[in-house]
Enzyme design. Structure first.
Site, mmCIF file in Angstrom:
data_model
loop_
_atom_site.group_PDB
_atom_site.id
_atom_site.type_symbol
_atom_site.label_atom_id
_atom_site.label_comp_id
_atom_site.label_asym_id
_atom_site.label_seq_id
_atom_site.Cartn_x
_atom_site.Cartn_y
_atom_site.Cartn_z
ATOM 1 N N GLY A 120 33.619 75.696 46.089
ATOM 2 C CA GLY A 120 32.422 74.711 46.272
ATOM 3 C C GLY A 120 31.632 75.250 47.420
ATOM 4 O O GLY A 120 31.570 76.445 47.904
ATOM 5 N N THR A 143 33.711 72.446 41.504
ATOM 6 C CA THR A 143 34.131 71.204 42.210
ATOM 7 C C THR A 143 34.095 70.104 41.256
ATOM 8 O O THR A 143 33.068 69.878 40.250
ATOM 9 C CB THR A 143 33.104 70.872 43.210
ATOM 10 O OG1 THR A 143 33.319 69.331 43.658
ATOM 11 C CG2 THR A 143 31.698 71.150 42.896
ATOM 12 N N ASP A 145 32.888 67.345 41.916
ATOM 13 C CA ASP A 145 31.970 66.557 42.430
ATOM 14 C C ASP A 145 30.542 66.659 41.575
ATOM 15 O O ASP A 145 29.435 65.758 41.711
ATOM 16 C CB ASP A 145 31.423 66.540 43.879
ATOM 17 C CG ASP A 145 32.872 66.389 44.893
ATOM 18 O OD1 ASP A 145 33.781 65.741 44.418
ATOM 19 O OD2 ASP A 145 33.105 66.930 45.634
ATOM 20 N N ARG A 180 40.528 39.030 36.984
ATOM 21 C CA ARG A 180 40.044 39.574 38.206
ATOM 22 C C ARG A 180 38.687 40.426 38.297
ATOM 23 O O ARG A 180 38.473 41.157 37.365
ATOM 24 C CB ARG A 180 41.265 40.518 38.805
ATOM 25 C CG ARG A 180 42.526 39.650 39.327
ATOM 26 C CD ARG A 180 43.835 40.739 39.476
ATOM 27 N NE ARG A 180 44.710 40.088 40.077
ATOM 28 C CZ ARG A 180 45.804 40.418 39.877
ATOM 29 N NH1 ARG A 180 46.176 41.612 39.488
ATOM 30 N NH2 ARG A 180 46.957 39.696 40.621
ATOM 31 N N MET A 187 35.948 59.553 43.711
ATOM 32 C CA MET A 187 35.657 60.598 44.512
ATOM 33 C C MET A 187 34.285 60.834 43.948
ATOM 34 O O MET A 187 33.504 60.369 43.390
ATOM 35 C CB MET A 187 36.824 61.740 44.223
ATOM 36 C CG MET A 187 37.950 61.853 45.121
ATOM 37 S SD MET A 187 38.804 63.207 44.906
ATOM 38 C CE MET A 187 40.063 62.942 45.970
ATOM 39 N N ARG A 189 32.323 62.800 47.091
ATOM 40 C CA ARG A 189 31.739 63.166 48.460
ATOM 41 C C ARG A 189 30.188 62.223 48.285
ATOM 42 O O ARG A 189 30.067 61.112 48.299
ATOM 43 C CB ARG A 189 31.479 64.612 48.728
ATOM 44 C CG ARG A 189 32.906 65.214 49.211
ATOM 45 C CD ARG A 189 32.735 66.129 50.262
ATOM 46 N NE ARG A 189 32.078 67.402 49.391
ATOM 47 C CZ ARG A 189 32.181 68.559 49.966
ATOM 48 N NH1 ARG A 189 32.037 68.615 51.254
ATOM 49 N NH2 ARG A 189 31.700 69.680 49.046
ATOM 50 N N HIS A 290 43.274 61.695 44.214
ATOM 51 C CA HIS A 290 43.315 63.040 44.016
ATOM 52 C C HIS A 290 44.128 63.342 42.223
ATOM 53 O O HIS A 290 43.922 64.283 41.869
ATOM 54 C CB HIS A 290 44.526 63.830 44.467
ATOM 55 C CG HIS A 290 43.825 64.083 45.988
ATOM 56 N ND1 HIS A 290 44.053 63.013 47.273
ATOM 57 C CD2 HIS A 290 43.103 65.232 46.600
ATOM 58 C CE1 HIS A 290 43.290 63.674 47.985
ATOM 59 N NE2 HIS A 290 43.019 64.845 47.819
HETATM 60 O O1 F6P Z 1 35.273 68.181 46.726
HETATM 61 C C1 F6P Z 1 36.122 67.678 46.134
HETATM 62 C C2 F6P Z 1 36.899 66.345 46.696
HETATM 63 O O2 F6P Z 1 37.979 66.046 45.832
HETATM 64 C C3 F6P Z 1 35.804 65.187 47.036
HETATM 65 O O3 F6P Z 1 35.701 64.365 46.023
HETATM 66 C C4 F6P Z 1 36.873 64.584 48.024
HETATM 67 O O4 F6P Z 1 35.827 63.808 48.886
HETATM 68 C C5 F6P Z 1 37.346 65.529 48.748
HETATM 69 O O5 F6P Z 1 37.359 66.688 48.056
HETATM 70 C C6 F6P Z 1 38.740 65.398 49.118
HETATM 71 O O6 F6P Z 1 39.189 66.431 49.821
HETATM 72 P P1 F6P Z 1 40.899 66.516 50.446
HETATM 73 O O7 F6P Z 1 41.689 66.635 49.388
HETATM 74 O O8 F6P Z 1 40.728 67.698 51.293
HETATM 75 O O9 F6P Z 1 40.843 65.140 51.344
#
Ligand code: F6P
Length: 366
Positions: A120, A143, A145, A180, A187, A189, A290
């Site tokens: 990335g 990535t 993202d 609810r 994720m 970023r 993750h």
């Molecule tokens: O850039 C990919 C990503 O999964 C982001 O979406 C997330 O903020 C970050 O990496 C998390 O990274 P790590 O696994 O190092 O906490």
């Protein structure tokens, strides 16, 4: 170094993993061997593998058998080994050192003539620095993202939004059963691509992204209105980088010895709490985490990764050093690494996709 002079290339995966990395490695090895007769060395754990001994191994044709559909990376990855600012602890204190000369020596001793770096923005910035030191290098963007501006799409993203969509579909049925408000944190970023697209694909009622700061009051009003209209369950998809108007992103932790020191997270929990406190409804958060980075790549990501892996080897053969392969639909093209990392690709608040979501009643909490 020209095509005729290259005998052996190195390949490494840096930064966070994502589905499709193995497909790139497979395509690069096959193309290098079949089309150019080059040898390939796999470097383990990103740039860490070029700063320490015993972390490089030959990647033969057979080594890439059966990995097309496998998630993660057979080479391992790391986001803690920036050779220009290598961080390590001495008596509990973090010290930073420029270890790029070690890396250059290591490349020489491994007899690697050129390097393919899959990563990335962080990894590609390092690749650009190494290019400027004279290393023949090309980059491949990855990535989940999807936040790299110089490529139409990054591999890993499609799998991530499919994974998130499937998870949100499952969360919806339990939200309906228990009346609810379910807040799903995804994720991404500083970019809202995963939230926006997984949100649309899963029929979310509210989508919150970093590019459109939200008003808490507005979210409360929408949920109250929905309850008044007999809709007792709601789905909110929130990007980890989303922030309230006039407020900041939620930082979960500062990881000092990482290249990426800011770890985002916690906005989902905060929202679910605020909603439960303000409205007479139970609200719960789910952090997908993750799971979005794991699993088998989608067909789209396998194809894109394969094309980029082939493209990277061809780019090396053409002498296109200091460049990154990219998707410029319908072709695989390339841009300079310098340009590739200049700008983050974020969601434009006035884009057609955001407006399409708004047209069907999705709120962005504005
Ligand atoms: O850039 C990919 C990503 O999964 C982001 O979406 C997330 O903020 C970050 O990496 C998390 O990274 P790590 O696994 O190092 O906490």
């Amino acid at each position: 170094m020209s095509k005729a002079e290259i005998k052996k290339i190195g390949i490494l995966t840096g930064g966070g993993d994502c589905p499709g990395l193995n497909a790139v490695i497979r395509a690069a090895v096959k193309t290098a061997v079949l089309q150019y007769g080059w040898k390939v060395t796999g470097i383990e754990d990103g740039f860490e593998g070029l700063l320490s001994d015993g972390k490089a191994r030959p990647l033969l044709f057979d080594c890439v058998k059966g990995i097309l559909g496998r998630g993660g990376t057979i080479l391992g990855s790391s986001n803690r080994a920036n050779p220009f600012e290598y961080k390590f602890k001495v008596h509990g204190k973090i010290v930073t050192e420029d270890r790029s000369p070690v890396l250059l020596e290591r490349l020489k001793s491994l007899e690697i003539d050129a390097l393919i770096v899959i990563g990335g923005d962080g990894t590609l910035s390092i690749a650009d620095g190494l290019h400027k030191m004279g290393v023949p290098i090309v980059g491949v963007p990855k990535t989940i993202d999807n936040d790299l501006a110089s490529t139409d799409i990054t591999f890993g993203f499609d799998t991530a939004i499919n994974t998130a969509t499937e998870a949100i579909d499952k969360i919806r049925t339990t939200a309906e059963s228990h009346h609810r408000v379910m807040v799903v944190e995804v994720m991404g970023r500083y970019a809202g691509w995963i939230a926006l697209q997984a949100g649309i694909a899963s029929g979310a009622d509210i989508i919150l992204i970093p590019e459109i700061p939200f008003k808490l009051n507005e979210i409360h009003e929408i949920i109250k209105e929905r309850i008044k209209n007999g809709r007792h369950s709601s789905i909110i998809v929130v990007a980890e980088g989303a922030k309230p108007e006039g407020g900041d992103m939620h930082i979960k932790k500062i990881v000092e010895d990482s290249a990426d020191t800011i770890r985002l997270g916690g906005i989902g929990e905060m929202l679910a709490q605020e909603i439960s406190d303000e409205i007479n409804v139970e609200s719960r958060e789910t952090v997908l985490g993750h799971i979005q980075r794991g699993g088998s790549p989608s067909a789209f990501d396998r194809i894109l990764s394969t094309r980029l892996g082939v493209g990277a080897v061809n780019l090396l053969a053409e002498g296109g050093y200091g460049r990154m392969v990219c998707l410029k639909t319908p072709n695989i093209d390339s841009v300079t690494l310098e340009d590739a990392v200049k700008q983050l690709k974020q969601v434009s608040p006035n884009s057609e996709m955001v407006n399409a979501a708004k047209s069907i009643g999705v709120s962005f909490g504005e």
